[in-house]
Design a protein around this motif. Structure first.
Motif, PDB file in Angstrom:
ATOM      1  N   ARG B   5       0.819  -1.209   0.000  1.00  0.00           N
ATOM      2  CA  ARG B   5       0.000   0.000   0.000  1.00  0.00           C
ATOM      3  C   ARG B   5       0.858   1.266   0.000  1.00  0.00           C
ATOM      4  O   ARG B   5       0.705   2.138  -0.842  1.00  0.00           O
ATOM      5  CB  ARG B   5      -0.915  -0.009   1.217  1.00  0.00           C
ATOM      6  CG  ARG B   5      -1.918   1.108   1.179  1.00  0.00           C
ATOM      7  CD  ARG B   5      -2.771   1.100   2.414  1.00  0.00           C
ATOM      8  NE  ARG B   5      -3.662   2.247   2.434  1.00  0.00           N
ATOM      9  CZ  ARG B   5      -4.110   2.830   3.518  1.00  0.00           C
ATOM     10  NH1 ARG B   5      -3.731   2.383   4.705  1.00  0.00           N
ATOM     11  NH2 ARG B   5      -4.926   3.854   3.456  1.00  0.00           N
ATOM     12  N   CYS B  20       1.656   2.034   7.807  1.00  0.00           N
ATOM     13  CA  CYS B  20       0.215   2.208   7.561  1.00  0.00           C
ATOM     14  C   CYS B  20      -0.642   1.119   8.181  1.00  0.00           C
ATOM     15  O   CYS B  20      -1.865   1.247   8.210  1.00  0.00           O
ATOM     16  CB  CYS B  20      -0.067   2.295   6.060  1.00  0.00           C
ATOM     17  SG  CYS B  20       0.151   0.733   5.202  1.00  0.00           S
ATOM     18  N   GLY B  21      -0.048   0.046   8.675  1.00  0.00           N
ATOM     19  CA  GLY B  21      -0.826  -0.997   9.342  1.00  0.00           C
ATOM     20  C   GLY B  21      -1.447  -2.024   8.420  1.00  0.00           C
ATOM     21  O   GLY B  21      -2.205  -2.884   8.868  1.00  0.00           O
ATOM     22  N   SER B  22      -1.142  -1.966   7.129  1.00  0.00           N
ATOM     23  CA  SER B  22      -1.709  -2.951   6.198  1.00  0.00           C
ATOM     24  C   SER B  22      -1.163  -4.341   6.482  1.00  0.00           C
ATOM     25  O   SER B  22      -0.063  -4.492   7.010  1.00  0.00           O
ATOM     26  CB  SER B  22      -1.351  -2.582   4.752  1.00  0.00           C
ATOM     27  OG  SER B  22      -1.803  -1.320   4.449  1.00  0.00           O
ATOM     28  N   VAL B  23      -1.948  -5.341   6.102  1.00  0.00           N
ATOM     29  CA  VAL B  23      -1.510  -6.727   6.298  1.00  0.00           C
ATOM     30  C   VAL B  23      -0.430  -7.033   5.260  1.00  0.00           C
ATOM     31  O   VAL B  23      -0.655  -6.891   4.059  1.00  0.00           O
ATOM     32  CB  VAL B  23      -2.705  -7.696   6.152  1.00  0.00           C
ATOM     33  CG1 VAL B  23      -2.249  -9.131   6.310  1.00  0.00           C
ATOM     34  CG2 VAL B  23      -3.773  -7.366   7.183  1.00  0.00           C
TER      35      VAL B  23
END
Lengths: 255, 339
Positions: B5, B20-23
């Motif tokens: 991302r 950003c904390g995306s998987v």
């Protein structure tokens, strides 16, 4: 033969090429474009499958995730849309558009408080897109707030390359909440932009018939010409073509 | 590992992007891209509930007060909520289902169903009546639980609400009973006929549709309204009771030596037993057309001949049903054969 009805072929009758012609590379963007065309043709099921195919090609394609959620909403599968929005939020945490989509699903599933909370959350983020403002407008329309119009204006101002689709969504939104005269203004522009969109003609015809305009019949006939199996359009055309009593019954929701 | 991302380069082994904390495992593992779909059988149910929600009162009752302007100011939200909760809960659990909290009441609904079936099975007995009362109580509790408890917090308001709904539901239960079992009439027997296995105090069921004079024969058990035949009173408090038909219209009925004599024929004492109070009588009478000579056990003795005849002869209009089933007690439950 029912088991074969969901097989996917390159059937142009089900997914008409509204934008143009020519060979395309079958990448995620291609399926995304096809999904939009199916949506405009009011074939939400096929649009959903095209979004899925786009994700099969590229699982990090955000527009396809958002599109899937919206198609689930259009199909009336709100709990499933909420579940899918949660799944998408795992990959795109705190994405305002996903939060807005979730808010829309909650709102249509009569969970107003949750919808409001998600909408508040989505709008507080940076880089808010037009859909977030449209959902905000829907939340405000639900609570009969007059600020909803400002949100729609904001959404239209923010949408650069997708201005027509945003206008279409705005028209549909206003139609859903009974603001037919304003919706007609938007939808008339939309049908000029997408003259082969059965859904756009239907929405316009619906608004016109509710307003008692004679043009409703033409719009709905145009819709049925593009999509002969559009059940809702057939029913609305019956109402629009009915006599005084029939129209009165339609107005009262008894027919 | 690069985030898809935000393209941030993360440490290997991390599951989520630091920025950003995306998987992060999304790229490595195959992702299910096919959304869950609604089952086909759920669709009509959901559509039904959505249609219900479109009604203004239900929308207003659904928790938020968005549509309050649709109602006059003098109707408080609490009253509105309680009223619609009570109306919708006529089908136990419907109000909860619309509110999506059926699970909070499901065991009460199960209890209501069990109690209802049990009370119907034992209807006519004391236990059956008690269970029917419990059924009503549970139903009222479900209605109260649907909305009223959340709106009224004072005990006296809650009690008043409970009692009002109780009375309302009691009337509706009786009305529903009459509509659903329109052809059935229950009542207690006031005659003892051993050959038919019908005892005094048994609860019999009869059909309303079989009271034509053509269907009636001697020995039938009929539900008769006896309030107009004199102030003699029954053992039971009911206005109507099951009695035995001795003579039809046009018959000559007499009592001789403690036995019924119909058109000159002496009737079997076991099949047509003479009640105690009639055994002392000795008279003969002709039954008028559209009337019946009935036999029932009354309190008291010492009736005159004219009083006895007045008590025993009832008109067609006073007959409500013809018995076909012994319902209570359970050990003798069964069809009344030959009568």
């Amino acid at each position: 033969m029912k088991r074969f009805t969901h097989l996917e072929f390159d059937d142009t009758s089900r997914s008409p090429d509204l934008s143009g012609n020519g060979e395309s590379v079958r990448d995620a963007a291609y399926f995304h474009q096809r999904a939009i065309q199916c949506f405009l043709h009011s074939d939400f099921e096929l649009a959903l499958r095209n979004y899925s195919r786009a994700l099969e090609v590229n699982s990090s394609f955000f527009d396809a995730w958002a599109g899937q959620i919206w198609m689930l909403i259009e199909l009336g599968e709100y709990p499933e849309a909420i579940v899918w929005a949660d799944k998408a939020l795992e990959s795109f945490p705190e994405h305002p558009e996903l939060l807005a989509s979730k808010a829309a699903a909650c709102l249509r599933d009569a969970k107003f408080e949750k919808a409001k909370a998600y909408s508040d959350n989505s709008i507080s983020k940076d880089n808010v897109g037009p859909r977030v403002w449209l959902v905000r407008a829907e939340v405000l329309l639900q609570s009969k707030s007059r600020v909803a119009d400002n949100c729609i204006s904001k959404a239209l101002a923010l949408s650069d390359d997708k201005a027509d689709l945003t206008r279409f969504e705005a028209g549909r939104l206003l139609r859903r909440y009974g603001r037919y005269s304003t919706a007609v203004e938007y939808l008339q522009e939309v049908v000029h932009q997408f003259p082969k969109s059965a859904l756009a003609w239907y929405e316009l015809g619906y608004c016109q018939s509710r307003l008692g305009f004679t043009q409703a019949k033409t719009s709905l006939e145009q819709c049925l010409h593009l999509h002969p199996h559009f059940t809702e359009a057939k029913e609305r055309l019956k109402c629009a073509s009915a006599g005084f009593l029939g129209r009165l019954l339609c107005r009262l929701g008894l027919r | 590992m690069r985030c898809q991302r935000c393209e941030f380069e993360n440490m290997p082994g991390l599951e989520k992007c630091m920025r950003c904390g995306s998987v992060l495992s999304a790229a490595a593992e195959p992702v299910d891209v096919h959304p869950p779909r609604m089952s086909r059988w759920k669709k009509p149910i959901r559509n039904l509930f959505r249609r219900l929600r479109k009604f203004m009162p239900i929308a207003a009752w659904s928790g938020d007060d968005l549509h309050s302007r649709a109602f006059p100011d003098w109707i408080s939200k609490a009253s509105r909520v309680a009223f619609f909760g009570a109306i919708l809960s006529l089908i136990p659990g419907l109000a909860h289902a619309i509110q999506r909290r059926f699970s909070s009441i499901r065991w009460w609904v199960v209890a209501w169903v069990v109690l209802l079936l049990s009370s119907l099975f034992l209807f006519g007995s004391g236990v059956g009546m008690f269970l029917m009362g419990l059924t009503l109580g549970v139903h009222v509790w479900i209605a109260v639980h649907s909305a009223l408890l959340a709106e009224y917090h004072q005990f006296n308001y809650r009690l008043a609400g409970y009692l009002i709904i109780m009375v309302m539901y009691f009337i509706l239960y009786q009305a529903f009973g009459r509509v659903i079992f329109y052809d059935l009439r229950g009542g207690y027997s006031v005659i003892n006929v051993p050959t038919a296995r019908v005892h005094h105090g048994d609860y019999l069921l009869g059909r309303v549709s079989q009271i034509d004079s053509a269907d009636m024969t001697r020995g039938n058990f009929v539900l008769a309204r006896l309030e107009n035949v004199g102030n003699h009173g029954f053992r039971r408090r009911a206005e109507a009771a099951y009695v035995q038909v001795i003579g039809l219209g046009g018959d000559t009925v007499a009592i001789e030596n403690g036995l019924f004599v119909v058109n000159g024929n002496i009737q079997d004492a076991k099949q047509f037993p003479v009640p105690t109070w009639l055994k002392q009588q000795s008279f003969s009478t002709v039954v008028a057309r559209d009337s019946y000579f009935i036999s029932a056990q009354y309190r008291g003795t010492g009736y005159t001949e004219s009083q006895a005849i007045e008590v025993c002869i009832v008109s067609q209009e006073q007959i409500e049903a013809k018995a076909f089933l012994r319902w209570i007690p359970l050990r003798r439950r069964g069809f009344i054969k030959g009568y």
